[in-house]
Design a protein around this motif. Sequence first.
Motif, PDB file in Angstrom:
ATOM      1  N   GLN A  53       0.855  -1.191   0.000  1.00 44.27           N
ATOM      2  CA  GLN A  53       0.000   0.000   0.000  1.00 44.27           C
ATOM      3  C   GLN A  53       0.888   1.238   0.000  1.00 44.27           C
ATOM      4  O   GLN A  53       1.421   1.658   1.015  1.00 44.27           O
ATOM      5  N   GLY A  54       1.086   1.806  -1.195  1.00 42.76           N
ATOM      6  CA  GLY A  54       1.924   2.988  -1.334  1.00 42.76           C
ATOM      7  C   GLY A  54       1.103   4.259  -1.411  1.00 42.76           C
ATOM      8  O   GLY A  54       0.034   4.367  -0.805  1.00 42.76           O
ATOM      9  N   LYS A  55       1.614   5.197  -2.201  1.00 43.61           N
ATOM     10  CA  LYS A  55       0.914   6.470  -2.404  1.00 43.61           C
ATOM     11  C   LYS A  55       1.027   6.826  -3.878  1.00 43.61           C
ATOM     12  O   LYS A  55       2.127   6.921  -4.421  1.00 43.61           O
ATOM     13  N   GLY A  56      -0.107   6.996  -4.521  1.00 42.08           N
ATOM     14  CA  GLY A  56      -0.110   7.287  -5.950  1.00 42.08           C
ATOM     15  C   GLY A  56       0.188   8.736  -6.266  1.00 42.08           C
ATOM     16  O   GLY A  56       0.115   9.620  -5.396  1.00 42.08           O
ATOM     17  N   SER A  57       0.515   8.965  -7.532  1.00 39.06           N
ATOM     18  CA  SER A  57       0.774  10.334  -7.991  1.00 39.06           C
ATOM     19  C   SER A  57       0.714  10.354  -9.510  1.00 39.06           C
ATOM     20  O   SER A  57       0.579   9.320 -10.162  1.00 39.06           O
ATOM     21  N   ALA A 111       2.470  10.296 -12.923  1.00 35.64           N
ATOM     22  CA  ALA A 111       3.717   9.635 -13.290  1.00 35.64           C
ATOM     23  C   ALA A 111       4.826  10.617 -13.637  1.00 35.64           C
ATOM     24  O   ALA A 111       6.012  10.275 -13.556  1.00 35.64           O
ATOM     25  N   ALA A 112       4.442  11.846 -14.018  1.00 35.90           N
ATOM     26  CA  ALA A 112       5.450  12.868 -14.330  1.00 35.90           C
ATOM     27  C   ALA A 112       6.031  13.515 -13.082  1.00 35.90           C
ATOM     28  O   ALA A 112       7.011  14.262 -13.149  1.00 35.90           O
ATOM     29  N   MET A 113       5.422  13.202 -11.917  1.00 37.25           N
ATOM     30  CA  MET A 113       5.889  13.783 -10.651  1.00 37.25           C
ATOM     31  C   MET A 113       6.017  12.689  -9.592  1.00 37.25           C
ATOM     32  O   MET A 113       5.341  12.687  -8.563  1.00 37.25           O
ATOM     33  N   PRO A 114       6.889  11.716  -9.834  1.00 35.25           N
ATOM     34  CA  PRO A 114       6.977  10.562  -8.945  1.00 35.25           C
ATOM     35  C   PRO A 114       7.475  10.907  -7.543  1.00 35.25           C
ATOM     36  O   PRO A 114       7.290  10.123  -6.607  1.00 35.25           O
ATOM     37  N   GLN A 115       8.102  12.100  -7.398  1.00 34.07           N
ATOM     38  CA  GLN A 115       8.562  12.496  -6.067  1.00 34.07           C
ATOM     39  C   GLN A 115       7.399  12.684  -5.095  1.00 34.07           C
ATOM     40  O   GLN A 115       7.592  12.671  -3.870  1.00 34.07           O
ATOM     41  N   GLN A 116       6.204  12.837  -5.630  1.00 34.74           N
ATOM     42  CA  GLN A 116       5.029  12.982  -4.780  1.00 34.74           C
ATOM     43  C   GLN A 116       4.434  11.626  -4.364  1.00 34.74           C
ATOM     44  O   GLN A 116       3.477  11.569  -3.600  1.00 34.74           O
ATOM     45  N   SER A 117       5.009  10.571  -4.872  1.00 39.34           N
ATOM     46  CA  SER A 117       4.473   9.233  -4.618  1.00 39.34           C
ATOM     47  C   SER A 117       5.348   8.463  -3.635  1.00 39.34           C
ATOM     48  O   SER A 117       6.461   8.883  -3.297  1.00 39.34           O
ATOM     49  N   ARG A 118       4.818   7.352  -3.212  1.00 37.16           N
ATOM     50  CA  ARG A 118       5.621   6.280  -2.623  1.00 37.16           C
ATOM     51  C   ARG A 118       5.305   5.068  -3.493  1.00 37.16           C
ATOM     52  O   ARG A 118       4.340   4.339  -3.249  1.00 37.16           O
ATOM     53  N   ASP A 119       6.110   4.915  -4.502  1.00 37.02           N
ATOM     54  CA  ASP A 119       5.785   4.069  -5.654  1.00 37.02           C
ATOM     55  C   ASP A 119       5.741   2.583  -5.268  1.00 37.02           C
ATOM     56  O   ASP A 119       6.792   1.967  -5.019  1.00 37.02           O
ATOM     57  N   PRO A 120       4.562   1.987  -5.249  1.00 37.50           N
ATOM     58  CA  PRO A 120       4.465   0.575  -4.863  1.00 37.50           C
ATOM     59  C   PRO A 120       5.059  -0.360  -5.910  1.00 37.50           C
ATOM     60  O   PRO A 120       5.432  -1.495  -5.572  1.00 37.50           O
ATOM     61  N   VAL A 121       5.140   0.087  -7.159  1.00 40.55           N
ATOM     62  CA  VAL A 121       5.720  -0.757  -8.195  1.00 40.55           C
ATOM     63  C   VAL A 121       7.214  -0.938  -7.963  1.00 40.55           C
ATOM     64  O   VAL A 121       7.752  -2.050  -8.039  1.00 40.55           O
ATOM     65  N   VAL A 122       7.901   0.149  -7.655  1.00 37.97           N
ATOM     66  CA  VAL A 122       9.333   0.076  -7.364  1.00 37.97           C
ATOM     67  C   VAL A 122       9.580  -0.762  -6.110  1.00 37.97           C
ATOM     68  O   VAL A 122      10.468  -1.616  -6.071  1.00 37.97           O
ATOM     69  N   ILE A 123       8.763  -0.539  -5.091  1.00 37.20           N
ATOM     70  CA  ILE A 123       8.915  -1.282  -3.843  1.00 37.20           C
ATOM     71  C   ILE A 123       8.664  -2.763  -4.068  1.00 37.20           C
ATOM     72  O   ILE A 123       9.436  -3.626  -3.610  1.00 37.20           O
ATOM     73  N   VAL A 162       0.029   7.239 -14.506  1.00 35.95           N
ATOM     74  CA  VAL A 162      -0.362   7.250 -13.095  1.00 35.95           C
ATOM     75  C   VAL A 162       0.526   6.275 -12.316  1.00 35.95           C
ATOM     76  O   VAL A 162       0.625   5.094 -12.681  1.00 35.95           O
ATOM     77  N   VAL A 163       1.170   6.772 -11.272  1.00 35.46           N
ATOM     78  CA  VAL A 163       1.802   5.885 -10.302  1.00 35.46           C
ATOM     79  C   VAL A 163       0.690   5.362  -9.402  1.00 35.46           C
ATOM     80  O   VAL A 163      -0.004   6.164  -8.756  1.00 35.46           O
ATOM     81  N   PRO A 164       0.486   4.057  -9.354  1.00 32.43           N
ATOM     82  CA  PRO A 164      -0.672   3.529  -8.615  1.00 32.43           C
ATOM     83  C   PRO A 164      -0.480   3.604  -7.105  1.00 32.43           C
ATOM     84  O   PRO A 164       0.630   3.794  -6.601  1.00 32.43           O
ATOM     85  N   ASP A 165      -1.569   3.415  -6.399  1.00 37.75           N
ATOM     86  CA  ASP A 165      -1.533   3.374  -4.934  1.00 37.75           C
ATOM     87  C   ASP A 165      -1.009   2.040  -4.413  1.00 37.75           C
ATOM     88  O   ASP A 165      -0.357   1.984  -3.372  1.00 37.75           O
ATOM     89  N   THR A 166      -1.356   0.965  -5.117  1.00 35.92           N
ATOM     90  CA  THR A 166      -1.052  -0.363  -4.584  1.00 35.92           C
ATOM     91  C   THR A 166      -0.404  -1.258  -5.627  1.00 35.92           C
ATOM     92  O   THR A 166      -0.559  -1.054  -6.845  1.00 35.92           O
ATOM     93  N   ALA A 167       0.291  -2.254  -5.144  1.00 30.69           N
ATOM     94  CA  ALA A 167       0.818  -3.334  -5.968  1.00 30.69           C
ATOM     95  C   ALA A 167       0.595  -4.644  -5.218  1.00 30.69           C
ATOM     96  O   ALA A 167       0.736  -4.689  -3.987  1.00 30.69           O
ATOM     97  N   ILE A 168       0.236  -5.679  -5.950  1.00 33.70           N
ATOM     98  CA  ILE A 168      -0.051  -6.983  -5.357  1.00 33.70           C
ATOM     99  C   ILE A 168       0.932  -8.009  -5.911  1.00 33.70           C
ATOM    100  O   ILE A 168       1.135  -8.100  -7.120  1.00 33.70           O
ATOM    101  N   LEU A 169       1.533  -8.777  -5.017  1.00 32.86           N
ATOM    102  CA  LEU A 169       2.374  -9.913  -5.388  1.00 32.86           C
ATOM    103  C   LEU A 169       1.700 -11.189  -4.907  1.00 32.86           C
ATOM    104  O   LEU A 169       1.034 -11.189  -3.863  1.00 32.86           O
TER     105      LEU A 169
END
Length: 390
Positions: A193-197, A199-211, A248-255
């Motif tokens: 459970q990250g924080k979306g933003s 995609a052009a401003m990823p510094q505003q996110s906590r990118d769940p895809v990268v994590i 869009v940097v998504p809010d969540t990622a599921i594994l």
Amino acid sequence: MGILPVIDAATEELTEIFKDLHEHPEIGFTEARTAKVVAEKLRAYGVDEVHEGIAKTGVVALIKGKSDSGRRVGLRADMDALPIHEETNLPYSSKNPGVMHACGHDGHTTMLLGAAKHLAKTRDFDGTAVLIFQPAEEGLGGARGMLAEGLFDKFPCDEVYGMHNFPNGAPGKLGICKGKAMAGASFFDIKVQGKGSHAAMPQQSRDPVVIASALVAQIQTIVSRNVAPLDSCVISVTQIHAGSAYNVVPDTAILAGTIRYFKDEVYEMAAERMTALCDGFAKAYGVEIGIDLRNIFDVLVNDADLSDAYLEAAADIVGTENVSDGIEPATGSEDFADMLKAVPGAYIVVGHSGTVPLHNPGFFLDPEVLPVGASVMARVLERRLPLAAG
């Protein structure tokens, strides 16, 4: 001895049953049509009792021998199919889109029906045959469902035997791995459970895809750096779900994925390490990460003495040169393991022509193996419940 006469005479019938089941595959716990076919055939063969609706769609039949020692031997087959679109182009291909008998359970069901026909007609045994047609083997808990509903309380067994086809291009060869034969398995789901933003401003996110991507890489170190080299464990991440747009940097990622193991302590360590990694990544990245680990299959353990008995029965049908106790342990899993935890027994594999692997859309089970499997199952019961001499 060869193929048992009653089964040999029924080869054409068994082939037709198999093709019919193959054309109408059903996912676990929905095998209503399959169960109906099974129950109708059993009654037509003259078995003594048929019990339906166990764990939703399971069927159990009883056949009494010519005499009754009080001993009872179980024979088990699974009935469910897989959510796979068939690509075999067989004339009897699946008529249910997206569902296929890609593991051969249609063949297992047919083999046990063939054994039932022989046993009900000849009854050359001392005791009771308990025939178990199990639903939902493919990771859905069919064996545990039947056990939870009192399978071996209502239908006690002294021993129980199962069988699986093996597309190894070696028709009519059977084998057993004594002891720990198939891996236990757990499924897992991990939610980042990250924080979306934007995609052009990823510094505003906590990118769940990268994590999630970094977490996948670290999960792979559990086996390479925590499991002893002579132990066996497999951890596979098999699903990644995240995002719905290019910008869009998504809010969540599921594994999601699976752990396979042969020792409970190895599984417990792997589960602890996965949980610790999720907790650590959550703290390091300032996000929430939840993990759900679910044991699905126990380790399948074949009783050594009953394995020998099964191989001796198989040798009666195919000859000693075509049976082996040298089968290697498999990291695949099988919920017959749960029945073997409750009642001692053994699980044998029977080879057949074709080499397309199980769970493949092109998988083909050669019907020529049906009377072989049916005869071996019937024969092990006769050997384990012998009639008194004279």
